[in-house]
Write an enzyme that holds these catalytic residues in place. Sequence first.
Site, PDB file in Angstrom:
ATOM      1  N   HIS A   1      26.806  54.639-114.226  1.00 54.85           N
ATOM      2  CA  HIS A   1      27.802  55.016-115.223  1.00 54.85           C
ATOM      3  C   HIS A   1      27.308  56.085-116.187  1.00 54.85           C
ATOM      4  CE1 HIS A   1      30.885  51.577-114.818  1.00 54.85           C
ATOM      5  NE2 HIS A   1      30.796  52.335-113.766  1.00 54.85           N
ATOM      6  N   ALA A   2      25.994  56.213-116.308  1.00 50.02           N
ATOM      7  CA  ALA A   2      25.493  57.274-117.175  1.00 50.02           C
ATOM      8  C   ALA A   2      25.802  58.648-116.588  1.00 50.02           C
ATOM      9  CB  ALA A   2      23.982  57.120-117.374  1.00 50.02           C
TER      10      ALA A   2
END
Lengths: 502, 502
Positions: free
Chosen positions: A168-169
Amino acid sequence: MDERAGELRDRDGRDRSGRDADGREHGERLSALDAVFLSMEAPDRHMHGGSLMVFDRPTGPDGPEDFDHTRFLRLVRARLSLVPRYRQKLAAPPLPVGNPVWVDDEHFDLSYHVRHAALPRPGSIQQLSEYCARILSRPLDRDRPLWELYVIEGLEDGRFAVLNKTHHAMVDGRSGIDLTSVLLDTEPDVAPQLPSPSPWSPAPTPGAGQLLRDAARDALRNPAALVTAGGRLVAAPTTTLRRAMSLGRVAASMTRATLVHGAPRSLLNQPPGPHRRFAIQRIALEEAKRVKDTFGTTVNDVVLAAVADATGRYLRGHGAVTDRLWLRAMVPVSTRAGSEQHALGNRVVSVFVDLPVFEQDPIERLRICHEAMAGVRSTHHAVGADFLIGLGEFAPPTLHAMAARAAVHSRLFNFLVTNVPGPQQPVYCLGARLIGSFPFTPLTATQSYAVGLTSTDGWLNFGFTADYDTLPDIERVTGYLRDAFDDLCRCADAVTATARDR
Amino acid sequence: MDERAGELRDRDGRDRSGRDADGREHGERLSALDAVFLSMEAPDRHMHGGSLMVFDRPTGPDGPEDFDHTRFLRLVRARLSLVPRYRQKLAAPPLPVGNPVWVDDEHFDLSYHVRHAALPRPGSIQQLSEYCARILSRPLDRDRPLWELYVIEGLEDGRFAVLNKTHHAMVDGRSGIDLTSVLLDTEPDVAPQLPSPSPWSPAPTPGAGQLLRDAARDALRNPAALVTAGGRLVAAPTTTLRRAMSLGRVAASMTRATLVHGAPRSLLNQPPGPHRRFAIQRIALEEAKRVKDTFGTTVNDVVLAAVADATGRYLRGHGAVTDRLWLRAMVPVSTRAGSEQHALGNRVVSVFVDLPVFEQDPIERLRICHEAMAGVRSTHHAVGADFLIGLGEFAPPTLHAMAARAAVHSRLFNFLVTNVPGPQQPVYCLGARLIGSFPFTPLTATQSYAVGLTSTDGWLNFGFTADYDTLPDIERVTGYLRDAFDDLCRCADAVTATARDR
């Protein structure tokens, strides 16, 4: 990216965000929020998401053919330049003076990221789900670009699947595309014209000194970045996350004042362990539309009513008492409020909707969901019926990720329901038609259950992510979901028939 | 276990080692050495090993048939009671007053441990090795029994494979059997008579208080156990390990005084990352025997000469200069010295052998290896020609594990070569004949390369474990090994022909 074209560049030819003259994003620093996703990750709290795409047997000029992995690798190689982040890894400054930056991975090794796999016979959906669940249970390697793609052969009827798993980063909502979306074409026969991959020369990896100087420079330009750096970030992730999230305009709609002090406890809210289960179900969009038209609701209302029913049946199957049980779902929606120029993160709003799990009358349940959502819409300028639709320039995995990112900070709900539009026309990968794209979502510290939905050309594709031990028979939910839609359709048909008879 | 039968039991009906009246080992405390294997484990330093067993297509009463996973699960379930440790997990006392103990896993879930998998077409050895390497790259879950078994379908010619992965803390050499060996039968048709699994009732998991009381009690009985507990263990694993290993009679044979101060640096001695590569090769035992008979050496000398050659060719292929390069191999051997009653750990001795990697004359290389090993034998009372042979009551994975455990503490060598006897007659799993059993070994902090060898009925089965990034083309070693045996056989044949002509 065009809006930045006129900006000043530093002496390395990079603009302030780190893009060089070719628009590459080498050296770009993680936002505070992205860094939080890294620091919050733990063996039992993964921060990756993605989707399982199932394709029909490929058709070539001479009829059906077998899936060709070598050609698939060529396709990925050819289109990788469209998504520069996929050849970048994280580099952290040697002292805690700033978040990590994205740098080109000089040793980028495509065969590490794209993996060829197969199912044992007979290649059932259950076996496919099990295989995916095992992959979801493993963290990504932080020393490489934060994604993996699994090409899975051996599904029944010559079908194949592609599972993408992305941290998700990496999905920050600033870029509309992700790798899987650039692998899809609207024509089945586009594949033979595959361009040869454009040459890629990675920018040299900065040394420790360079990383430190860059971090110090960025800190001077933007002192707030320091606050999120290193130890302090890890020590107080929630505070940082709250502040970071507030930038993203996360709003909480409390539709029932009685529940304001937290979500009710349930089987679904055990802390998850490191392992996952995954289950998928596909429902014809036509069914949801028939129900919506009959009762004057939205497709989303129908979806929530069906999810509430399936979840309730599952809980009762485990001996849980659902009398008077409302479960609070977090449902990210999009708004048109604010500037359209804003990054996606600013256009996704998370709302809470209380689902009447106790209610076993399909029509009454649908009515309650409809009212709850109507309240949400009027309060939050949400787009309405189809929710994240209208953000068509963003790939479904990006939208799911933005939705899941919004969920990570809150304990005030029982589970996440993300509903995201995919391509609404037939799409193909190397001549094989996409049958469905089923999302999976990371679980938070207090949730063992999450529901994702991607709508594609005529279908609603549900993905249920669950903790391995807490919900060992999660595939039963997919049967209950089928039952829930059957009930709703039967009610709709009965109403229609009665109306016609009068 | 019989020798303990007469011992006193405590009021729970367990003897001092924690075995209850049924001989189950619930509550047994990890030895200092086993605990060290746990504490030394890191993402880039796995402490699991095992083997890849490849089987022919199964034959049923009506001819060749497909592999039946359900029957395989039944087989495992039926024989699991022979290996109680496989249903036990670790429980640590809440304070650092003792090592963890093994306790029955009340939530034991066979489907977590036995996983059904498949290769993509065409199901080549290369694809099989890649699949295995991915599995080797992942740590085992510490909260469950420390093993996984993968049943892999889809190999060429209807073959299938079973990969077993077991933590070294579980393989303590006190028990001769492991799960994979109880799954093998000497008759192809034993399977239809599968007994139904005996009922298993796990002993209740001790609470924190019980764990603490037990640890305190054990510490009073054996104060030395305290030294290895908790923080101190982690802080100084090497010291503890050295002391623990000295109990196991690890000896170091320095065959070349010049190298006494450490092994030479090489490509093979980079610190490994978290990912692995794996490659396998099978050589007919007859070839090694032909060479040994011609030159009056042992099979083990021939193996070492061939491994030296293959390793040298690989290094030269990577531009390394091997002039005058000796590489020090650690070669665990067995001795008959000491009491036969001793646990296996006391009968495995690790010796160092310097391999003449520079030497490109096959006969001279063999002569040097032979002399080195002759020196080892005379010094250490090693069993001789076939090395760990004569320990037939121990399963190959156990022997490999004991060998690898011996290697973990030393930086004074370049790579490990474990040579272990497997079954020397045809063996079967559910009617399918075992073709070969290829070991894999954990890498230590300074080694990116390890060689394992299990001899089975007429074959030498080599497994090469390597770091993913340092030795990306490790499968080339298997070709070089083939070349090395070809050269040795050619030399032997030439000598034989010359002798005949005279």
